[in-house]
Design an enzyme around this catalytic site. Structure first.
Site, short mmCIF file in Angstrom:
data_model
loop_
_atom_site.label_atom_id
_atom_site.label_comp_id
_atom_site.label_asym_id
_atom_site.label_seq_id
_atom_site.Cartn_x
_atom_site.Cartn_y
_atom_site.Cartn_z
N ARG A 105 37.08 42.47 39.71
CA ARG A 105 37.16 43.57 38.76
C ARG A 105 35.79 43.85 38.16
O ARG A 105 35.12 42.95 37.65
CB ARG A 105 38.16 43.24 37.65
CG ARG A 105 38.52 44.43 36.76
CD ARG A 105 39.58 44.03 35.74
NE ARG A 105 40.81 43.62 36.40
CZ ARG A 105 41.76 44.45 36.79
NH1 ARG A 105 41.62 45.75 36.59
NH2 ARG A 105 42.85 44.01 37.37
N THR A 109 33.65 49.04 34.36
CA THR A 109 34.65 50.10 34.57
C THR A 109 36.07 49.56 34.56
O THR A 109 37.03 50.33 34.42
CB THR A 109 34.42 50.77 35.95
OG1 THR A 109 34.66 49.81 36.98
CG2 THR A 109 32.99 51.27 36.06
N ASP A 201 45.34 25.66 38.31
CA ASP A 201 44.67 26.63 39.19
C ASP A 201 45.07 26.34 40.63
O ASP A 201 44.67 25.32 41.21
CB ASP A 201 43.15 26.53 39.02
CG ASP A 201 42.41 27.62 39.78
OD1 ASP A 201 42.55 27.68 41.02
OD2 ASP A 201 41.70 28.40 39.14
N ASP A 204 42.14 25.88 43.23
CA ASP A 204 41.44 24.59 43.09
C ASP A 204 42.30 23.45 43.63
O ASP A 204 41.79 22.52 44.28
CB ASP A 204 41.12 24.32 41.63
CG ASP A 204 39.91 25.11 41.16
OD1 ASP A 204 39.16 25.61 42.01
OD2 ASP A 204 39.71 25.21 39.93
#
Length: 210
Positions: A105, A109, A201, A204
């Protein structure tokens, strides 16, 4: 056909999910469990595939059988954690093609930037299964599906292992035409956007980079 949202309650999936969540589960076992859960989920996710009648000669005679009626499929993991689910899916549908999509991302913006996308050339003829173990805020899944839709696949299905209510709601609103399959629906997101209780995670833990 109406869109489906399936939260699995199958005992085998729930048993494996309990081990997957355990912080003491090793990288190898975690990777194997993601593979196994994805395979079990595919069994249900492909329930609506159309079939056709065929005659098969057995050692003892002719059998009237059913075969999948020419449905082409593709698995598209969201990099990188989604890779962990692909092998399990391929065990059930070995003829499927595999694409890859990576997004980040733009901090200014807030728009998704596609840094990698490689899909089968005949994607418009295929049902696309997008995989990502975690559906947290829903941002990555929404963006990835939006990018894949630009290539006009026949259908898109999203598969995750753990979803947060916030992410599930956001994905449903953004893409109401997409079937969603989750092995477990958790309680909430914490202030850092992690699923609680979750499993940590996923990337990970799959690749041993924690």
């Amino acid at each position: 056909m109406e869109r489906r949202v399936v939260i699995f309650d199958h005992p085998l999936i729930q048993h494996k999910l309990s081990i997957l969540r355990n912080k003491e589960t090793s990288t190898k076992d975690f990777r194997d469990l993601v593979d196994e859960i994805a395979m079990l989920m595919m069994f249900e996710a492909t329930r609506d595939l159309s079939t056709e009648s065929v005659k098969v000669e057995t050692p003892c005679g002719i059998a009237d059988c059913k075969q999948i009626a020419g449905r082409k499929m593709a698995f598209v993991p969201i990099l990188r954690a989604g890779l962990g689910m692909v092998d399990g899916c391929l065990k059930l549908v070995p003829s499927a093609r595999v694409g890859h999509i990576g997004l980040y991302r733009n901090e200014e913006t807030l728009k998704p930037v596609e840094y990698y996308c490689k899909l089968p050339k005949d994607i418009e003829e295929r049902d696309v299964f997008v995989t990502d173990p975690m559906l947290a805020t829903g941002g990555s899944a929404i963006d990835a599906i939006s990018q894949i839709k630009l290539r006009k696949p026949r259908k898109i299905i999203f598969m995750c292992i753990i979803a947060a209510p916030e992410g599930l709601k956001a994905l449903e609103e953004a893409h109401p035409d997409v079937d969603i399959f989750c092995a477990g629906l958790d309680d909430h997101l914490n202030e850092n956007g992690y699923i609680v209780p979750g499993l940590g995670d996923a990337g990970d833990r799959i690749f041993g980079t924690k």
